[in-house]
Design an enzyme around this catalytic site. Structure first.
Site, PDB file in Angstrom:
ATOM      1  N   HIS A 227       0.819  -1.220   0.000  1.00 56.25           N
ATOM      2  CA  HIS A 227       0.000   0.000   0.000  1.00 56.25           C
ATOM      3  C   HIS A 227       0.853   1.271   0.000  1.00 56.25           C
ATOM      4  O   HIS A 227       0.322   2.373   0.149  1.00 56.25           O
ATOM      5  CB  HIS A 227      -0.960   0.007   1.201  1.00 56.25           C
ATOM      6  CG  HIS A 227      -2.081  -0.992   1.068  1.00 56.25           C
ATOM      7  ND1 HIS A 227      -2.923  -1.328   2.092  1.00 56.25           N
ATOM      8  CD2 HIS A 227      -2.488  -1.730  -0.004  1.00 56.25           C
ATOM      9  CE1 HIS A 227      -3.808  -2.231   1.670  1.00 56.25           C
ATOM     10  NE2 HIS A 227      -3.551  -2.488   0.410  1.00 56.25           N
TER      11      HIS A 227
ATOM     12  N   CYS B  85       4.211  13.276  -7.380  1.00 55.81           N
ATOM     13  CA  CYS B  85       3.625  14.449  -8.025  1.00 55.81           C
ATOM     14  C   CYS B  85       2.380  14.041  -8.816  1.00 55.81           C
ATOM     15  O   CYS B  85       2.411  13.068  -9.567  1.00 55.81           O
ATOM     16  CB  CYS B  85       4.651  15.117  -8.950  1.00 55.81           C
ATOM     17  SG  CYS B  85       3.963  16.563  -9.773  1.00 55.81           S
TER      18      CYS B  85
ATOM     19  N   GLY C 162      -2.331  -9.806  12.156  1.00 52.59           N
ATOM     20  CA  GLY C 162      -2.873  -8.481  12.475  1.00 52.59           C
ATOM     21  C   GLY C 162      -3.573  -7.769  11.341  1.00 52.59           C
ATOM     22  O   GLY C 162      -3.435  -6.560  11.194  1.00 52.59           O
TER      23      GLY C 162
HETATM   24  P1  OAD Z   1      -7.562  -3.064  10.256  1.00 56.83           P
HETATM   25  O1  OAD Z   1      -7.608  -1.874  11.167  1.00 56.83           O
HETATM   26  O2  OAD Z   1      -8.716  -3.290   9.342  1.00 56.83           O
HETATM   27  O3  OAD Z   1      -7.413  -4.411  11.127  1.00 56.83           O
HETATM   28  C1  OAD Z   1      -6.457  -4.534  12.146  1.00 56.83           C
HETATM   29  C2  OAD Z   1      -6.510  -5.967  12.655  1.00 56.83           C
HETATM   30  O4  OAD Z   1      -5.506  -6.116  13.631  1.00 56.83           O
HETATM   31  C3  OAD Z   1      -7.831  -6.368  13.308  1.00 56.83           C
HETATM   32  O5  OAD Z   1      -8.230  -7.642  12.797  1.00 56.83           O
HETATM   33  C4  OAD Z   1      -7.500  -6.468  14.807  1.00 56.83           C
HETATM   34  O6  OAD Z   1      -8.227  -7.502  15.450  1.00 56.83           O
HETATM   35  C5  OAD Z   1      -6.020  -6.809  14.748  1.00 56.83           C
HETATM   36  N1  OAD Z   1      -5.238  -6.373  15.914  1.00 56.83           N
HETATM   37  C6  OAD Z   1      -5.350  -5.224  16.617  1.00 56.83           C
HETATM   38  N2  OAD Z   1      -4.396  -5.128  17.549  1.00 56.83           N
HETATM   39  C7  OAD Z   1      -3.625  -6.259  17.436  1.00 56.83           C
HETATM   40  C8  OAD Z   1      -2.469  -6.758  18.101  1.00 56.83           C
HETATM   41  N3  OAD Z   1      -1.893  -6.071  19.092  1.00 56.83           N
HETATM   42  N4  OAD Z   1      -1.963  -7.955  17.711  1.00 56.83           N
HETATM   43  C9  OAD Z   1      -2.553  -8.666  16.709  1.00 56.83           C
HETATM   44  N5  OAD Z   1      -3.642  -8.246  16.039  1.00 56.83           N
HETATM   45  C10 OAD Z   1      -4.172  -7.057  16.386  1.00 56.83           C
HETATM   46  O7  OAD Z   1      -6.181  -2.977   9.465  1.00 56.83           O
HETATM   47  P2  OAD Z   1      -5.740  -3.698   8.124  1.00 56.83           P
HETATM   48  O8  OAD Z   1      -6.288  -5.077   8.025  1.00 56.83           O
HETATM   49  O9  OAD Z   1      -4.265  -3.520   8.013  1.00 56.83           O
HETATM   50  O10 OAD Z   1      -5.261   0.719   3.552  1.00 56.83           O
HETATM   51  O11 OAD Z   1      -6.424  -2.776   7.030  1.00 56.83           O
HETATM   52  C11 OAD Z   1      -6.190  -3.017   5.681  1.00 56.83           C
HETATM   53  C12 OAD Z   1      -6.067  -1.716   4.922  1.00 56.83           C
HETATM   54  O12 OAD Z   1      -7.242  -0.944   5.102  1.00 56.83           O
HETATM   55  C13 OAD Z   1      -4.943  -0.804   5.396  1.00 56.83           C
HETATM   56  O13 OAD Z   1      -3.717  -1.116   4.803  1.00 56.83           O
HETATM   57  C14 OAD Z   1      -5.412   0.544   4.967  1.00 56.83           C
HETATM   58  C15 OAD Z   1      -6.863   0.423   5.371  1.00 56.83           C
HETATM   59  O14 OAD Z   1      -7.699   1.275   4.799  1.00 56.83           O
HETATM   60  C16 OAD Z   1      -4.684   1.856   3.093  1.00 56.83           C
HETATM   61  O15 OAD Z   1      -4.226   2.721   3.801  1.00 56.83           O
HETATM   62  C17 OAD Z   1      -4.627   1.938   1.627  1.00 56.83           C
END
Ligand code: OAD
Length: 243
Positions: A121, A129, A189
């Protein structure tokens, strides 16, 4: 199956694996103090990531989107890798064939020393730019609003893949090749809601990998994985390397 025996099974699989692929999401950086996207602390002025991380939002109001990124840049600038990032950097050294795919833009895997890495990402410290496409590093905190290109003077945007945009072809190819050939795949995560990364666990599974999920909570992946460990990444990922 108790988590003690699950951990033993995963360790055995890891010790026998010849090719390992890891996918990480915001949860691995939560333990460094970076808010996740879908947790309540990830909201900024009540906007959701889906409201701000789009080309349409940037076109409508680039100032608002840059203000959000400045909030995130300020947050991330003070954060350091945690034991889960460190353990993955060590894991890379143990395998000839290893690839780490992260959805995180915070750069903490790189800071921890991971090099066999696709930041699919993008990276929050890179800008692009909108006119000439020049990509550059910019670590200003805060970044000047609105920032302009050093080459042509036009508006800069974050060099990040937003909702509705495609991943870089090179990242997709590398990730796919790693997923197709790995015999162990760790999914750490991530909520498993944002594609294409949300499909990576199934790709690895269909290709025959033993798929492991590490997350605080159950996710849409939990049903298809071969083993799941529930808890904090910073506690669980280092345990995988202990023998
Ligand atoms: P999310 O915020 O959707 O999910 C985070 C996950 O981490 C959840 O399933 C939580 O249960 C888990 N979690 C939280 N704390 C934790 C810990 N200490 N140890 C283990 N697990 C934990 O984030 P992403 O799945 O990364 O895109 O989201 C995907 C994408 O959506 C991101 O890359 C971003 C967002 O919009 C862009 O910025 C383009």
């Amino acid at each position: 199956m108790g988590s003690g025996s699950t951990l033993d099974i995963i360790r055995t699989k890891l010790s026998l694996a010849r090719s390992v692929t890891v996918l990480t999401g915001a949860g691995i950086s939560a333990d460094s103090g970076v808010p996740t996207f879908r947790g309540t602390d990830g909201l900024w002025r009540n906007f959701r990531a889906e409201d701000l991380a789009t080309p349409e939002a940037f076109e409508r109001d680039p100032r608002l989107v840059w203000e959000w990124y400045n909030w995130r840049r300020e947050l991330i600038a003070t954060k350091r890798p945690n034991p889960a990032h460190d353990a993955l950097a060590q894991m890379e050294q143990r395998f000839d064939r290893f690839w780490l795919i992260t959805q995180n833009v915070d750069g903490l895997h790189r800071d921890a020393g991971s090099r066999k890495l696709s930041e699919i990402h993008g990276n929050i410290w890179m800008v692009r730019c909108t006119q000439c496409g020049r990509v550059a590093e910019n670590r200003d905190v805060p970044i000047a609003i609105l920032p302009s290109c050093a080459s042509c003077g036009e508006l800069l945007r974050p060099h990040i893949v937003w909702f509705g945009e495609s991943l870089a072809a090179e990242d997709l190819q590398r990730s796919d090749a790693a997923l197709q050939t790995s015999d162990l795949c760790l999914i750490i995560g991530t909520s498993g809601l944002v594609y294409p990364a949300a499909g990576f666990a199934s790709i690895a599974k269909q290709a025959g990998a033993f798929v492991v999920e590490i997350n605080l909570d159950p996710t849409p992946h939990s049903g298809i994985v071969d083993a799941a460990l529930q808890g904090r990444a910073k506690d669980l990922v280092p345990l995988l390397l202990q023998t």
